[in-house]
Write a protein that holds these residues in place. Sequence first.
Motif, PDB file in Angstrom:
ATOM      1  N   GLU A 194      13.434  41.038  15.385  1.00 51.27           N
ATOM      2  CA  GLU A 194      12.460  39.944  15.282  1.00 51.27           C
ATOM      3  C   GLU A 194      13.147  38.674  14.785  1.00 51.27           C
ATOM      4  N   ALA A 195      14.066  38.814  13.813  1.00 42.52           N
ATOM      5  CA  ALA A 195      14.790  37.660  13.272  1.00 42.52           C
ATOM      6  C   ALA A 195      15.659  37.034  14.352  1.00 42.52           C
ATOM      7  N   LYS A 196      16.298  37.906  15.177  1.00 41.87           N
ATOM      8  CA  LYS A 196      17.138  37.381  16.255  1.00 41.87           C
ATOM      9  C   LYS A 196      16.270  36.659  17.289  1.00 41.87           C
ATOM     10  N   ALA A 197      15.121  37.243  17.592  1.00 43.51           N
ATOM     11  CA  ALA A 197      14.209  36.608  18.552  1.00 43.51           C
ATOM     12  C   ALA A 197      13.705  35.271  18.010  1.00 43.51           C
ATOM     13  N   GLU A 198      13.354  35.269  16.728  1.00 45.81           N
ATOM     14  CA  GLU A 198      12.883  34.030  16.080  1.00 45.81           C
ATOM     15  C   GLU A 198      14.007  32.999  16.060  1.00 45.81           C
ATOM     16  N   LYS A 207      14.417  31.606  19.480  1.00 46.07           N
ATOM     17  CA  LYS A 207      13.313  30.691  19.765  1.00 46.07           C
ATOM     18  C   LYS A 207      13.548  29.351  19.058  1.00 46.07           C
ATOM     19  N   ILE A 208      13.930  29.396  17.793  1.00 46.30           N
ATOM     20  CA  ILE A 208      14.190  28.183  17.015  1.00 46.30           C
ATOM     21  C   ILE A 208      15.353  27.401  17.641  1.00 46.30           C
ATOM     22  N   LYS A 209      16.408  28.139  18.039  1.00 43.80           N
ATOM     23  CA  LYS A 209      17.566  27.505  18.654  1.00 43.80           C
ATOM     24  C   LYS A 209      17.164  26.823  19.965  1.00 43.80           C
TER      25      LYS A 209
END
Length: 187
Positions: A24-28, A31-33
Amino acid sequence: MSLDKLAEKIAGSARSEAATIVGEAKAEAKKIKSEAQQEAASIVEQLEQSAEQEAGQLGTEMSAAARQHNQKRMLIAKREELDTSWQSVQSMVGSAALKGRVSVLKTLMALAKEQNSGKGVLRPVAIDRKVLEDLGRKFTMGDDIDGLGGFVIESDGGTVSMDYRFESRLEVAWDDNLAAIAETLFS
């Protein structure tokens, strides 16, 4: 259940939960990137458009300034040429070798006699004194005056004077013909 199995189950559950959180952190982060890259691209595009506008406006202003500078230089050059021409004409008219000088003095003297009835004090420009002494016998001869040529007639009290000097006539002719002079010089 044994303690080892329970510890293994808790560890497996923790790994699974940690993997989910990391996922989830990698996905977030992804997304942020992505959002940051989109925002950065938008800012860059806005800055490029703004820079292009400013460059275009600056180019227009610089072109106008250059045109104005060139016009100013042209006007200064024309003014200098007119001044040089004026000085040349004055020098030529003020020369003792001016062709037709005596004829001009005769014409001015006839005009002075007509306008002043031969009364008053004739004050000649020094270069023309000898000729004017012969031409202006009806007038009282006075002191010399400065000028390119000609004379001034003063009333008996000196309160009124009539200017028959070459430079006063030349100034009127120059001013009356300045447009034609400029056209001849600059066309």
